[in-house]
Design a protein around this motif. Sequence first.
Motif, mmCIF file in Angstrom:
data_model
loop_
_atom_site.group_PDB
_atom_site.id
_atom_site.type_symbol
_atom_site.label_atom_id
_atom_site.label_comp_id
_atom_site.label_asym_id
_atom_site.label_seq_id
_atom_site.Cartn_x
_atom_site.Cartn_y
_atom_site.Cartn_z
ATOM 1 N N ILE A 194 0.831 -1.205 0.000
ATOM 2 C CA ILE A 194 0.000 0.000 0.000
ATOM 3 C C ILE A 194 0.864 1.252 0.000
ATOM 4 C CG2 ILE A 194 -1.908 1.190 1.135
ATOM 5 C CD1 ILE A 194 -2.525 -1.618 -0.039
ATOM 6 N N ALA A 195 2.028 1.184 0.637
ATOM 7 C CA ALA A 195 2.945 2.324 0.613
ATOM 8 C C ALA A 195 3.391 2.643 -0.811
ATOM 9 C CB ALA A 195 4.153 2.044 1.495
ATOM 10 N N ASP A 196 3.655 1.612 -1.619
ATOM 11 C CA ASP A 196 4.047 1.833 -3.016
ATOM 12 C C ASP A 196 3.028 2.709 -3.734
ATOM 13 O OD1 ASP A 196 6.426 0.423 -3.054
ATOM 14 O OD2 ASP A 196 5.507 -1.455 -3.709
ATOM 15 N N ILE A 197 1.753 2.377 -3.554
ATOM 16 C CA ILE A 197 0.687 3.115 -4.227
ATOM 17 C C ILE A 197 0.537 4.503 -3.629
ATOM 18 C CG2 ILE A 197 -1.783 3.128 -4.723
ATOM 19 C CD1 ILE A 197 -1.577 0.004 -4.486
ATOM 20 N N THR A 198 0.620 4.590 -2.309
ATOM 21 C CA THR A 198 0.457 5.869 -1.632
ATOM 22 C C THR A 198 1.528 6.863 -2.067
ATOM 23 O OG1 THR A 198 -0.504 4.723 0.273
ATOM 24 C CG2 THR A 198 0.276 6.969 0.633
ATOM 25 N N VAL A 199 2.751 6.413 -2.150
ATOM 26 C CA VAL A 199 3.840 7.289 -2.585
ATOM 27 C C VAL A 199 3.643 7.724 -4.032
ATOM 28 C CG1 VAL A 199 6.322 7.380 -3.069
ATOM 29 C CG2 VAL A 199 5.494 6.445 -0.902
ATOM 30 N N ALA A 200 3.224 6.808 -4.881
ATOM 31 C CA ALA A 200 2.973 7.161 -6.279
ATOM 32 C C ALA A 200 1.891 8.228 -6.390
ATOM 33 C CB ALA A 200 2.582 5.919 -7.073
ATOM 34 N N VAL A 201 0.819 8.055 -5.631
ATOM 35 C CA VAL A 201 -0.282 9.018 -5.664
ATOM 36 C C VAL A 201 0.158 10.373 -5.114
ATOM 37 C CG1 VAL A 201 -2.523 9.533 -4.632
ATOM 38 C CG2 VAL A 201 -2.102 7.280 -5.600
ATOM 39 N N ALA A 202 0.925 10.347 -4.029
ATOM 40 C CA ALA A 202 1.357 11.597 -3.403
ATOM 41 C C ALA A 202 2.298 12.399 -4.291
ATOM 42 C CB ALA A 202 2.035 11.296 -2.067
ATOM 43 N N THR A 203 3.143 11.712 -5.052
ATOM 44 C CA THR A 203 4.221 12.398 -5.765
ATOM 45 C C THR A 203 3.964 12.642 -7.244
ATOM 46 O OG1 THR A 203 5.367 10.294 -6.189
ATOM 47 C CG2 THR A 203 5.928 11.470 -4.161
ATOM 48 N N ASN A 204 2.978 11.953 -7.827
ATOM 49 C CA ASN A 204 2.724 12.100 -9.260
ATOM 50 C C ASN A 204 1.817 13.299 -9.507
ATOM 51 O OD1 ASN A 204 1.531 11.765 -11.948
ATOM 52 N ND2 ASN A 204 2.536 9.775 -11.951
ATOM 53 N N ARG A 205 2.307 14.287 -10.229
ATOM 54 C CA ARG A 205 1.582 15.553 -10.378
ATOM 55 C C ARG A 205 0.422 15.492 -11.352
ATOM 56 N NH1 ARG A 205 5.244 20.784 -10.675
ATOM 57 N NH2 ARG A 205 3.130 21.636 -10.595
ATOM 58 N N THR A 206 0.157 14.335 -11.949
ATOM 59 C CA THR A 206 -0.988 14.222 -12.854
ATOM 60 C C THR A 206 -2.232 13.669 -12.174
ATOM 61 O OG1 THR A 206 -0.456 11.972 -13.592
ATOM 62 C CG2 THR A 206 0.606 13.792 -14.764
ATOM 63 N N ILE A 207 -2.113 13.220 -10.918
ATOM 64 C CA ILE A 207 -3.229 12.536 -10.257
ATOM 65 C C ILE A 207 -3.875 13.456 -9.235
ATOM 66 C CG2 ILE A 207 -3.938 10.520 -8.907
ATOM 67 C CD1 ILE A 207 -1.396 9.116 -9.881
ATOM 68 N N THR A 208 -5.175 13.718 -9.399
ATOM 69 C CA THR A 208 -5.907 14.472 -8.391
ATOM 70 C C THR A 208 -7.394 14.135 -8.474
ATOM 71 O OG1 THR A 208 -6.167 16.649 -7.357
ATOM 72 C CG2 THR A 208 -6.369 16.556 -9.760
ATOM 73 N N GLY A 209 -8.064 14.245 -7.337
ATOM 74 C CA GLY A 209 -9.496 13.962 -7.273
ATOM 75 C C GLY A 209 -9.832 12.497 -7.430
ATOM 76 N N THR A 210 -8.895 11.622 -7.081
ATOM 77 C CA THR A 210 -9.033 10.197 -7.359
ATOM 78 C C THR A 210 -8.913 9.364 -6.088
ATOM 79 O OG1 THR A 210 -8.097 10.481 -9.575
ATOM 80 C CG2 THR A 210 -8.032 8.267 -8.653
ATOM 81 N N VAL A 211 -9.765 8.354 -5.967
ATOM 82 C CA VAL A 211 -9.615 7.338 -4.932
ATOM 83 C C VAL A 211 -9.068 6.086 -5.613
ATOM 84 C CG1 VAL A 211 -10.758 5.911 -3.198
ATOM 85 C CG2 VAL A 211 -11.507 8.281 -3.550
ATOM 86 N N VAL A 212 -7.851 5.727 -5.288
ATOM 87 C CA VAL A 212 -7.203 4.575 -5.917
ATOM 88 C C VAL A 212 -7.535 3.334 -5.111
ATOM 89 C CG1 VAL A 212 -5.012 3.544 -6.605
ATOM 90 C CG2 VAL A 212 -5.349 6.026 -6.807
ATOM 91 N N GLU A 213 -8.208 2.384 -5.737
ATOM 92 C CA GLU A 213 -8.629 1.159 -5.063
ATOM 93 C C GLU A 213 -7.481 0.146 -5.094
ATOM 94 O OE1 GLU A 213 -12.074 0.495 -7.436
ATOM 95 O OE2 GLU A 213 -13.397 1.409 -5.950
ATOM 96 N N ALA A 214 -7.038 -0.234 -3.894
ATOM 97 C CA ALA A 214 -5.921 -1.159 -3.760
ATOM 98 C C ALA A 214 -6.351 -2.298 -2.845
ATOM 99 C CB ALA A 214 -4.703 -0.445 -3.212
ATOM 100 N N ASP A 215 -7.434 -2.966 -3.235
ATOM 101 C CA ASP A 215 -8.090 -3.917 -2.335
ATOM 102 C C ASP A 215 -7.986 -5.359 -2.782
ATOM 103 O OD1 ASP A 215 -9.817 -4.065 -4.488
ATOM 104 O OD2 ASP A 215 -11.450 -2.985 -3.510
ATOM 105 N N GLY A 216 -7.154 -5.639 -3.778
ATOM 106 C CA GLY A 216 -7.018 -7.009 -4.264
ATOM 107 C C GLY A 216 -8.278 -7.546 -4.910
ATOM 108 N N GLY A 217 -9.228 -6.644 -5.216
ATOM 109 C CA GLY A 217 -10.495 -7.065 -5.818
ATOM 110 C C GLY A 217 -11.570 -7.397 -4.799
ATOM 111 N N ALA A 218 -11.375 -7.036 -3.539
ATOM 112 C CA ALA A 218 -12.353 -7.380 -2.503
ATOM 113 C C ALA A 218 -13.727 -6.813 -2.775
ATOM 114 C CB ALA A 218 -11.855 -6.905 -1.128
ATOM 115 N N ARG A 219 -13.771 -5.650 -3.419
ATOM 116 C CA ARG A 219 -15.072 -5.016 -3.707
ATOM 117 C C ARG A 219 -15.844 -5.761 -4.785
ATOM 118 N NH1 ARG A 219 -11.171 -3.025 -6.534
ATOM 119 N NH2 ARG A 219 -11.426 -2.293 -8.675
#
Length: 239
Positions: A209-234
Amino acid sequence: MNAPVALVVGGTSGIGLATARLLRERGATVHIAARGEERLAAAADSDPALIGHRADGADRAAMATVAAAIGSIDWLVVTLAGSEGVGPIADLDHSVLRRAFDAKFWGHLATVQAVLPQLAPTGSITLIGAVTARAGMPGTAGIAAVNGAVEALVKPLAAELAPIRVNAVSPGFVDTPWWSALPEQARRDYFTQAAQRLPARHIATAEDIADITVAVATNRTITGTVVEADGGARLVSMA
């Protein structure tokens, strides 16, 4: 060129600590804030490069003091969590659910409000929700409401605070201290069964989850997004 500055609130264990470590590995100056003195001391021992601050994320004044002491902040990551709010709706104690909201939703909101004056115009805010906000898992109505409230902040804040970026990461089953109330073997057995139902066939680690969190925090093209990292649980029934 100065190193970017990150503040990870709830950064002494689980997803928060893994995120702080990864940001530091990638060259950021990383501050962590938490209310537990023992956990801050443990983090200082294991990761002396992380700069610790003792403060409750739900205490806006305390967090404002921390942010002011740091100065300009590029990346704010809020990983506050609580373990209450789970159970059948008929038995759900309102006082328990209020505590759950205090620990997570109000903690996220107070932290964002406190740190906002110190955020760089090109900075970002990353919140941590959870799959319960969208999955129909029996016995999770209370905690689903908490996580749904956190994730509902993302789009309006991304529009309101632009060009500061606002996103959230929404994990599913993650092997972190959040599950520490279960005995070790019971937790292992539960994770084994859950993994068999997940499309990804994998229980996430904090580092996943840290991998994804860091990518979201640092990538300047991503905003207003909820990134689902649930292994498909939903996508499947986990009951």
